[in-house]
Scaffold this motif. Structure first.
Motif, mmCIF file in Angstrom:
data_model
loop_
_atom_site.group_PDB
_atom_site.id
_atom_site.type_symbol
_atom_site.label_atom_id
_atom_site.label_comp_id
_atom_site.label_asym_id
_atom_site.label_seq_id
_atom_site.Cartn_x
_atom_site.Cartn_y
_atom_site.Cartn_z
ATOM 1 N N UNK A 100 9.300 3.584 -16.827
ATOM 2 C CA UNK A 100 11.108 2.685 -17.539
ATOM 3 C C UNK A 100 11.234 1.633 -18.672
ATOM 4 N N UNK A 101 9.564 1.454 -19.013
ATOM 5 C CA UNK A 101 9.259 0.119 -19.333
ATOM 6 C C UNK A 101 9.626 1.404 -21.356
ATOM 7 N N UNK A 102 8.525 2.266 -21.052
ATOM 8 C CA UNK A 102 8.273 2.456 -22.598
ATOM 9 C C UNK A 102 9.605 3.361 -22.466
ATOM 10 N N UNK A 103 10.629 4.203 -22.207
ATOM 11 C CA UNK A 103 11.770 4.545 -22.651
ATOM 12 C C UNK A 103 12.301 3.159 -22.943
ATOM 13 N N UNK A 104 12.406 1.738 -22.503
ATOM 14 C CA UNK A 104 13.273 1.101 -22.970
ATOM 15 C C UNK A 104 12.550 0.268 -24.159
ATOM 16 N N UNK A 105 11.832 0.515 -24.154
ATOM 17 C CA UNK A 105 11.410 0.062 -25.045
ATOM 18 C C UNK A 105 11.887 0.645 -26.740
ATOM 19 N N UNK A 160 0.954 -1.263 -0.264
ATOM 20 C CA UNK A 160 0.398 -0.208 0.047
ATOM 21 C C UNK A 160 1.108 1.533 -0.022
ATOM 22 N N UNK A 161 2.065 1.563 0.365
ATOM 23 C CA UNK A 161 2.472 2.527 0.866
ATOM 24 C C UNK A 161 2.948 2.885 -0.549
ATOM 25 N N UNK A 162 3.584 2.384 -1.302
ATOM 26 C CA UNK A 162 4.556 2.714 -2.622
ATOM 27 C C UNK A 162 3.727 1.745 -3.619
ATOM 28 N N UNK A 163 2.538 1.785 -4.091
ATOM 29 C CA UNK A 163 2.416 0.696 -5.553
ATOM 30 C C UNK A 163 2.630 1.907 -6.690
ATOM 31 N N UNK A 164 1.448 2.886 -5.901
ATOM 32 C CA UNK A 164 1.199 4.283 -7.342
ATOM 33 C C UNK A 164 2.246 4.444 -7.430
ATOM 34 N N UNK A 165 3.378 4.958 -6.417
ATOM 35 C CA UNK A 165 4.503 5.312 -7.498
ATOM 36 C C UNK A 165 5.175 4.491 -8.199
ATOM 37 N N UNK A 166 5.587 3.030 -7.430
ATOM 38 C CA UNK A 166 5.831 2.186 -7.887
ATOM 39 C C UNK A 166 5.651 1.784 -10.177
ATOM 40 N N UNK A 167 4.521 2.020 -10.173
ATOM 41 C CA UNK A 167 3.939 1.580 -11.110
ATOM 42 C C UNK A 167 4.343 2.557 -11.841
ATOM 43 N N UNK A 168 4.250 4.079 -11.318
ATOM 44 C CA UNK A 168 4.459 4.691 -12.605
ATOM 45 C C UNK A 168 5.298 5.112 -13.102
ATOM 46 N N UNK A 169 6.582 4.933 -12.199
ATOM 47 C CA UNK A 169 7.864 4.797 -12.959
ATOM 48 C C UNK A 169 8.079 3.849 -13.733
ATOM 49 N N UNK A 202 3.157 -7.188 -9.231
ATOM 50 C CA UNK A 202 2.652 -6.237 -8.593
ATOM 51 C C UNK A 202 2.605 -4.421 -9.566
ATOM 52 N N UNK A 203 3.173 -4.916 -10.740
ATOM 53 C CA UNK A 203 4.046 -3.019 -11.277
ATOM 54 C C UNK A 203 2.809 -3.460 -12.583
ATOM 55 N N UNK A 204 1.679 -4.188 -12.536
ATOM 56 C CA UNK A 204 1.158 -3.653 -14.529
ATOM 57 C C UNK A 204 -0.255 -3.972 -13.515
ATOM 58 N N UNK A 205 -0.781 -3.071 -14.152
ATOM 59 C CA UNK A 205 -1.955 -2.797 -14.164
ATOM 60 C C UNK A 205 -3.082 -3.719 -14.474
#
Lengths: 112, 241
Positions: free
Chosen positions: B185-190, B172-181, B238-241
Motif C-alpha cells: 500500500x505504501x509503495x502504490x501511495x508513493x 504474532x497472528x498477523x504480523x507478517x501478513x500486515x507488514x507485506x500488505x 509494528x508494520x515496518x521492518x
C-alpha cells in the motif's frame, strides 16, 4: 454426612444439567432446588457451583445470558444445549451403573 | 442495609483476582445471588448478622475459581482482537481525514505563495490581503489534522480486560501478513503522490510560465515524502521492518 456431600460434589455437573432440563435457571435457584430436594440438608458451595458452570460452558453443554431484572441486581441465567442434554443422559446412565455396582459390592456381604 | 456489607466483602474477595471481563461478570453474578440469599434469609426471620455469616460461609474457596479465570485467556483474546479491529478502522479513518486536511493546507499555502510570485504583488479583495489570508488559513488548517492524529494515537484498549495476552496474540497472528500488505500500500501511495506532483508541476509551469522556479515543487514533494515516512514510523511502528 461427608460421604453424601462428597458424592453430591462429585456429581455437581450432572446435578446442574438435570435441573436445567426443565427450565433455565440461575446459581441461587439451582442451590435452592438442591436444598429443597434434600430436605434442607445439603447445598453446594458457591465456589464449587460456579467452577462447574464455567466447565460446562467451556464444554458447550450450557449457554448463559443476563436477565433483565427491573429491581435489584441482574441475574445470570443458564440454559442447557443439545449436547448438554446428551451429556446429562450419559451422566445419568453412568450414575445408575455406578450405583448398581456399589450396591452389589456393599450389600452382598453375607455377614451383614 | 447490610447489602453494602455483602458488596464490601465481595470487593475484598476479588482483590487478588485477575482483572478481566470474565472476573467482573463472575463478581456481579456472585453478588446478585448472595443478595437474594441474604434477603430470603432475613425474610425467614434470621437476624441480619446471622444471615450475613450464612451467606459468606457458603461461598467456599474461590481461589480455584480465580485460577481458572486467569488460565483461560481465550475470552480476553477474542475480545481484544475484536476491539483491535474496530480501533484499526477508526484510526485509518482519522488518518485519512488528517492527510486530506494536510494536503488541503499545503495546496492553500503553495497556492498563495505562487499567486504572489506570479503577480509579484499582494492581491487585495475588499481590502483583504488574499495572499496572507491564504497562508494564515493554511497554517490554521494544519491544527486540525495534528489534533486528529494525536487523538488517533491516544486510542487505548478498555481497562476491563487483560489485554496483554490478546496483544501478543494479535502481534504474532498477523504480523507478517500486515507488514507485506503495508509495504504494498505504501509503495502504490508513493507512486500516486509522485504522479500527482509531476502533473502539478506541469500544470503550474504552463499556466504561470515561471519555469525558473516551479522546479521547487519537487523539493516540496521530497519533503512531503520524508514527512510521511516519519509519520508512518511514529504511528505504525509494528508494520515496518
Amino acid at each position: 454426612m461427608s460421604i453424601t456431600a462428597d458424592i453430591i460434589r462429585g456429581h455437581t455437573e450432572t446435578i446442574i444439567l438435570v435441573s436445567l432440563m426443565e427450565h433455565d435457571s440461575y446459581g441461587y435457584q439451582i442451590n435452592k432446588d438442591i436444598l429443597h430436594k434434600t430436605n434442607n440438608r445439603y447445598e453446594l458451595k458457591e465456589a464449587t457451583l460456579y467452577t462447574a458452570f464455567r466447565r460446562l460452558e467451556q464444554a458447550g453443554y450450557i449457554t448463559t445470558y443476563w436477565g433483565d431484572e427491573k429491581v435489584g441486581a441482574r441475574r445470570r441465567y443458564y440454559s442447557i444445549t443439545q449436547e448438554g442434554r446428551k451429556a446429562c443422559e450419559q451422566g445419568l446412565r453412568e450414575w445408575k451403573e455406578a450405583k448398581a455396582v456399589i450396591d452389589k459390592l456393599l450389600e452382598s456381604n453375607e455377614y451383614m | 442495609m447490610d447489602n453494602l456489607r455483602i458488596r464490601k466483602y465481595m470487593d475484598q474477595l476479588f482483590d487478588n483476582a485477575p482483572v478481566n471481563r470474565r472476573t467482573l461478570e463472575l463478581k456481579e453474578e456472585l453478588i446478585a445471588n448472595a443478595l437474594e440469599k441474604y434477603n430470603d434469609l432475613t425474610q425467614r426471620g434470621y437476624v441480619e448478622d446471622e444471615a450475613f455469616q450464612l451467606v459468606i460461609g457458603s461461598i467456599g474457596d474461590v481461589k480455584q475459581l480465580f485460577a481458572d479465570l486467569g488460565a483461560d485467556d481465550d475470552y480476553s483474546q477474542a475480545y481484544y482482537l475484536q476491539w483491535a479491529r474496530e480501533a484499526q478502522e477508526k484510526k485509518a479513518v482519522l488518518t485519512s481525514i488528517s492527510v486530506g486536511l494536510f494536503l488541503l493546507a499545503i495546496v492553500m499555502l503553495v497556492g498563495s505563495f505562487l499567486l504572489y510570485w506570479y503577480n509579484m504583488e499582494f492581491i487585495y479583495i475588499h481590502g483583504l490581503n488574499l495572499n496572507l489570508l491564504g497562508i494564515g488559513l493554511g497554517l490554521l488548517l494544519c491544527i486540525l489534522p495534528v489534533s486528529l492524529l494525536v487523538y488517533a494515537r491516544k486510542i487505548q484498549p478498555p481497562a476491563e480486560f487483560d489485554y496483554t495476552v490478546g496483544q501478543t496474540a494479535l502481534r504474532s497472528e498477523n504480523k507478517k501478513q500486515r507488514r507485506k500488505r503495508f509495504k504494498q500500500i505504501k509503495g502504490s501511495l508513493e507512486g500516486l503522490m509522485w504522479l500527482l506532483i509531476v502533473i502539478f508541476y506541469f500544470i503550474s509551469s504552463f499556466t504561470t510560465y515561471a519555469w525558473h522556479i516551479t522546479w521547487i515543487i519537487f523539493l516540496g514533494g521530497a519533503a512531503i515524502e520524508c514527512l510521511l515516512d516519519a509519520l508512518t514510523k511514529i504511528f505504525f511502528p509494528l508494520d515496518i521492518d
